[in-house]
Design a protein around this motif. Structure first.
Motif, PDB file in Angstrom:
ATOM      1  N   LYS A  25      22.207  20.587  53.675  1.00 38.17           N
ATOM      2  CA  LYS A  25      21.886  21.809  54.400  1.00 38.17           C
ATOM      3  C   LYS A  25      20.683  22.490  53.757  1.00 38.17           C
ATOM      4  O   LYS A  25      20.623  22.661  52.526  1.00 38.17           O
ATOM      5  N   TYR A  26      19.731  22.880  54.596  1.00 39.61           N
ATOM      6  CA  TYR A  26      18.582  23.662  54.147  1.00 39.61           C
ATOM      7  C   TYR A  26      18.329  24.767  55.165  1.00 39.61           C
ATOM      8  O   TYR A  26      17.943  24.486  56.309  1.00 39.61           O
ATOM      9  N   GLY A  27      18.578  26.009  54.782  1.00 40.28           N
ATOM     10  CA  GLY A  27      18.419  27.108  55.721  1.00 40.28           C
ATOM     11  C   GLY A  27      19.308  26.918  56.935  1.00 40.28           C
ATOM     12  O   GLY A  27      20.527  26.732  56.817  1.00 40.28           O
ATOM     13  N   THR A  28      18.696  26.915  58.107  1.00 42.21           N
ATOM     14  CA  THR A  28      19.457  26.713  59.347  1.00 42.21           C
ATOM     15  C   THR A  28      19.433  25.254  59.801  1.00 42.21           C
ATOM     16  O   THR A  28      19.832  24.950  60.921  1.00 42.21           O
ATOM     17  N   SER A  29      18.970  24.331  58.918  1.00 41.09           N
ATOM     18  CA  SER A  29      18.904  22.905  59.254  1.00 41.09           C
ATOM     19  C   SER A  29      20.023  22.135  58.567  1.00 41.09           C
ATOM     20  O   SER A  29      20.281  22.336  57.370  1.00 41.09           O
ATOM     21  N   LEU A  30      20.666  21.264  59.306  1.00 42.02           N
ATOM     22  CA  LEU A  30      21.620  20.304  58.749  1.00 42.02           C
ATOM     23  C   LEU A  30      21.017  18.917  58.931  1.00 42.02           C
ATOM     24  O   LEU A  30      20.704  18.510  60.049  1.00 42.02           O
ATOM     25  N   ILE A  31      20.831  18.221  57.824  1.00 37.71           N
ATOM     26  CA  ILE A  31      20.171  16.916  57.836  1.00 37.71           C
ATOM     27  C   ILE A  31      21.166  15.847  57.413  1.00 37.71           C
ATOM     28  O   ILE A  31      21.777  15.933  56.341  1.00 37.71           O
ATOM     29  N   GLY A  32      21.348  14.844  58.261  1.00 42.07           N
ATOM     30  CA  GLY A  32      22.208  13.715  57.947  1.00 42.07           C
ATOM     31  C   GLY A  32      21.385  12.451  57.816  1.00 42.07           C
ATOM     32  O   GLY A  32      20.331  12.306  58.460  1.00 42.07           O
ATOM     33  N   THR A  33      21.837  11.536  56.973  1.00 39.95           N
ATOM     34  CA  THR A  33      21.181  10.235  56.845  1.00 39.95           C
ATOM     35  C   THR A  33      22.236   9.141  56.795  1.00 39.95           C
ATOM     36  O   THR A  33      23.322   9.328  56.244  1.00 39.95           O
ATOM     37  N   THR A  34      21.912   8.009  57.373  1.00 40.91           N
ATOM     38  CA  THR A  34      22.770   6.831  57.309  1.00 40.91           C
ATOM     39  C   THR A  34      21.903   5.610  57.558  1.00 40.91           C
ATOM     40  O   THR A  34      20.795   5.730  58.115  1.00 40.91           O
ATOM     41  N   HIS A  35      22.389   4.444  57.155  1.00 41.04           N
ATOM     42  CA  HIS A  35      21.538   3.260  57.319  1.00 41.04           C
ATOM     43  C   HIS A  35      21.344   2.916  58.785  1.00 41.04           C
ATOM     44  O   HIS A  35      20.239   2.612  59.212  1.00 41.04           O
ATOM     45  N   GLY A  36      22.410   2.921  59.556  1.00 41.71           N
ATOM     46  CA  GLY A  36      22.289   2.635  60.978  1.00 41.71           C
ATOM     47  C   GLY A  36      22.904   1.326  61.416  1.00 41.71           C
ATOM     48  O   GLY A  36      22.830   0.966  62.593  1.00 41.71           O
ATOM     49  N   ASP A  37      23.536   0.600  60.472  1.00 39.50           N
ATOM     50  CA  ASP A  37      24.156  -0.673  60.829  1.00 39.50           C
ATOM     51  C   ASP A  37      25.641  -0.532  61.107  1.00 39.50           C
ATOM     52  O   ASP A  37      26.310  -1.515  61.429  1.00 39.50           O
ATOM     53  N   GLY A  38      26.172   0.699  61.008  1.00 44.99           N
ATOM     54  CA  GLY A  38      27.602   0.903  61.191  1.00 44.99           C
ATOM     55  C   GLY A  38      27.932   1.669  62.458  1.00 44.99           C
ATOM     56  O   GLY A  38      27.982   1.103  63.553  1.00 44.99           O
ATOM     57  N   ALA A  39      28.166   2.962  62.318  1.00 43.92           N
ATOM     58  CA  ALA A  39      28.557   3.788  63.466  1.00 43.92           C
ATOM     59  C   ALA A  39      27.478   3.754  64.551  1.00 43.92           C
ATOM     60  O   ALA A  39      26.279   3.695  64.273  1.00 43.92           O
ATOM     61  N   LYS A  40      27.919   3.802  65.807  1.00 48.54           N
ATOM     62  CA  LYS A  40      26.976   3.792  66.918  1.00 48.54           C
ATOM     63  C   LYS A  40      26.170   5.090  66.944  1.00 48.54           C
ATOM     64  O   LYS A  40      26.656   6.161  66.571  1.00 48.54           O
ATOM     65  N   GLN A  41      24.949   4.970  67.419  1.00 38.75           N
ATOM     66  CA  GLN A  41      24.046   6.116  67.420  1.00 38.75           C
ATOM     67  C   GLN A  41      24.630   7.308  68.175  1.00 38.75           C
ATOM     68  O   GLN A  41      24.548   8.450  67.715  1.00 38.75           O
ATOM     69  N   GLN A  42      25.261   7.047  69.306  1.00 41.42           N
ATOM     70  CA  GLN A  42      25.794   8.139  70.115  1.00 41.42           C
ATOM     71  C   GLN A  42      27.001   8.816  69.472  1.00 41.42           C
ATOM     72  O   GLN A  42      27.397   9.917  69.870  1.00 41.42           O
ATOM     73  N   ASP A  43      27.612   8.169  68.462  1.00 40.20           N
ATOM     74  CA  ASP A  43      28.758   8.768  67.777  1.00 40.20           C
ATOM     75  C   ASP A  43      28.358   9.623  66.576  1.00 40.20           C
ATOM     76  O   ASP A  43      29.197  10.358  66.034  1.00 40.20           O
ATOM     77  N   LEU A  44      27.113   9.522  66.147  1.00 40.73           N
ATOM     78  CA  LEU A  44      26.691  10.222  64.933  1.00 40.73           C
ATOM     79  C   LEU A  44      26.787  11.742  65.033  1.00 40.73           C
ATOM     80  O   LEU A  44      27.176  12.406  64.058  1.00 40.73           O
ATOM     81  N   PRO A  45      26.427  12.367  66.173  1.00 43.95           N
ATOM     82  CA  PRO A  45      26.566  13.830  66.246  1.00 43.95           C
ATOM     83  C   PRO A  45      27.994  14.318  66.028  1.00 43.95           C
ATOM     84  O   PRO A  45      28.218  15.274  65.266  1.00 43.95           O
ATOM     85  N   LEU A  46      28.971  13.688  66.665  1.00 42.07           N
ATOM     86  CA  LEU A  46      30.362  14.127  66.494  1.00 42.07           C
ATOM     87  C   LEU A  46      30.858  13.828  65.084  1.00 42.07           C
ATOM     88  O   LEU A  46      31.621  14.611  64.506  1.00 42.07           O
ATOM     89  N   LEU A  47      30.427  12.695  64.514  1.00 45.65           N
ATOM     90  CA  LEU A  47      30.794  12.398  63.130  1.00 45.65           C
ATOM     91  C   LEU A  47      30.243  13.466  62.193  1.00 45.65           C
ATOM     92  O   LEU A  47      30.915  13.898  61.247  1.00 45.65           O
ATOM     93  N   MET A  48      29.006  13.886  62.446  1.00 45.13           N
ATOM     94  CA  MET A  48      28.418  14.952  61.638  1.00 45.13           C
ATOM     95  C   MET A  48      29.261  16.222  61.728  1.00 45.13           C
ATOM     96  O   MET A  48      29.547  16.874  60.705  1.00 45.13           O
ATOM     97  N   ALA A  49      29.670  16.590  62.921  1.00 51.19           N
ATOM     98  CA  ALA A  49      30.460  17.803  63.110  1.00 51.19           C
ATOM     99  C   ALA A  49      31.800  17.716  62.385  1.00 51.19           C
ATOM    100  O   ALA A  49      32.297  18.718  61.840  1.00 51.19           O
ATOM    101  N   GLN A  50      32.414  16.529  62.379  1.00 52.39           N
ATOM    102  CA  GLN A  50      33.713  16.351  61.734  1.00 52.39           C
ATOM    103  C   GLN A  50      33.596  16.259  60.216  1.00 52.39           C
ATOM    104  O   GLN A  50      34.459  16.750  59.482  1.00 52.39           O
ATOM    105  N   GLU A  51      32.543  15.606  59.730  1.00 55.77           N
ATOM    106  CA  GLU A  51      32.432  15.301  58.302  1.00 55.77           C
ATOM    107  C   GLU A  51      31.734  16.404  57.505  1.00 55.77           C
ATOM    108  O   GLU A  51      31.755  16.384  56.273  1.00 55.77           O
TER     109      GLU A  51
END
Length: 386
Positions: free
Chosen positions: A285-311
């Motif tokens: 977290k930086y200010g009003t920004s939430l930044i997530g990173t992942t390699h991209g070989d696992g969870a589907k791209q469309q699932d990343l927003p909800l995973l971010m919200a949960q995790e």
């Protein structure tokens, strides 16, 4: 004393010290310099240490292949230059490779401990100035693949360890130069994401996929470690750094070991923080920004927003600009979802034989960086092309 004579004496001294029970390359090198009165201007201890490691490795190789070593001696062949051999009789002609797996994990761990002990850890805390309009700079050298080999004769472009290191250093310098007009108070450096091309001495990825490789696995590990140290030493002079490590499919184990080694290297540095767990998704977290990173070989791209919200529930609720930077595919893809932008980053690495054969080639090669303000999210992006 001639260079050849000096090298011969060093090798003889190595054998004597090993037979006497010494096994630490640094201690052996220091003892050799003392006993032979070697001038540091003529030959450094690090140079001798490399000779010690190689000589011990070759001695172990001879002991594990005694018949081959004897045959080479009888025929006047330098055993050190033998990579493939044949055993022939009237019935069979058998091709084999001498046993050579490189240093053990325990030997590499001891080398790392020795290097840390010899490193001067005088990282005094740097006092930073306060900016009126501070920003965060994200630097993300994606999918470097140290140890990948590509030949221009086949693919149209060369790629090897030397080129990989050169591009990353040039790319980081390019991003820093392009971002110099912003008041950078914090840097997020994204590590991992196939920093290494292979994960075992058999020149395969973690899952066992064979690769075209340049150099030995242990050499590439040390080269990657040196690369990260050089980059972080440069970044910390500009602003405090937060390192986010993403496990990846080419180097799932060695990449993790490398990230942990870098954390240990900077264990006394108060201006660098680390998130190098084996978790596949990281958040900052930086200010009003939430930044997530992942390699991209696992969870589907469309699932990343909800995973971010949960995790990252608390950080999610405290922010309004949210981004996930992914890797793995080596080309640009960006999509806005409800409340989150997911973006795949380009890679500086060139296509190898398999990618060329299958047509996965010709996407722009680059290292990318992003500037985030405290209030308005991502406000600038930079691309250093190769």
């Amino acid at each position: 004393m001639s260079k050849k004579t000096l090298l011969s004496e060093i090798k003889e001294k190595i054998d004597q010290l090993v037979n006497a029970g010494f096994n630490n390359p640094t201690q052996i090198a220091k003892r050799i310099h003392r006993d032979l009165s070697i001038d540091e201007t003529e030959r450094t201890i690090n140079h001798t240490r490399g000779t010690v490691k190689y000589h011990i490795h070759q001695s172990k190789k001879r002991k594990s292949n005694p018949a081959l070593a004897q045959a080479c001696q009888e025929r006047g062949i330098n055993f050190d230059n033998v990579g493939i051999a044949w055993n022939k009789d009237k019935h069979w002609s058998i091709q084999f490779r001498p046993s050579e797996t490189g240093p053990t994990f325990e030997e590499m761990l001891q080398d790392h401990i020795d290097a840390i002990k010899n490193h001067n850890f005088k990282y005094e805390k740097i006092r930073r100035q306060n900016y009126s309009l501070p920003c965060l700079l994200v630097i993300d050298p994606a999918d470097i693949h140290v140890g990948k080999l590509a030949s221009s004769f086949e693919t149209g472009e060369d790629y090897n360890t030397q080129i990989a290191v050169q591009r990353v250093k040039e790319g980081v310098d390019g991003i820093l130069q392009k971002a110099s007009g912003f008041n950078i108070e914090k840097i997020v450096f994204v590590a991992g994401n196939d920093i290494l091309h292979i994960d075992t001495p058999k020149r395969v990825t973690t899952s066992g996929t064979p690769q075209d490789t340049d150099g030995m696995w242990y050499d590439n590990f040390l080269i990657a470690k040196r690369l990260y140290v050089d980059i972080l030493d440069k970044l910390v002079k500009i602003a405090d750094v937060h390192v986010m490590y993403n496990p990846s499919n080419h180097d799932y184990t060695n990449g993790f070991f490398l990230a942990d080694a870098i954390k240990s290297w900077y264990r006394t540095c108060k201006n660098i923080s680390f998130d190098v767990s084996i978790a596949h998704r990281k958040y900052f977290k930086y200010g009003t920004s939430l930044i997530g990173t992942t390699h991209g070989d696992g969870a589907k791209q469309q699932d990343l927003p909800l995973l971010m919200a949960q995790e990252s529930k608390k950080m999610w609720s405290d922010t309004k600009h949210r981004y996930v930077y992914i890797h793995h595919i080596h080309h640009k893809v960006s999509k806005d979802y409800h409340g989150v932008t997911v973006e795949a980053l380009r890679s500086p690495s060139s296509a190898d034989s398999w990618h060329h054969r299958n047509g996965y080639q010709h996407s722009p090669k680059a290292i990318e960086g992003f500037v985030h303000s405290k209030d308005n999210g991502q406000i600038a992006r930079f691309t250093h092309l190769f």
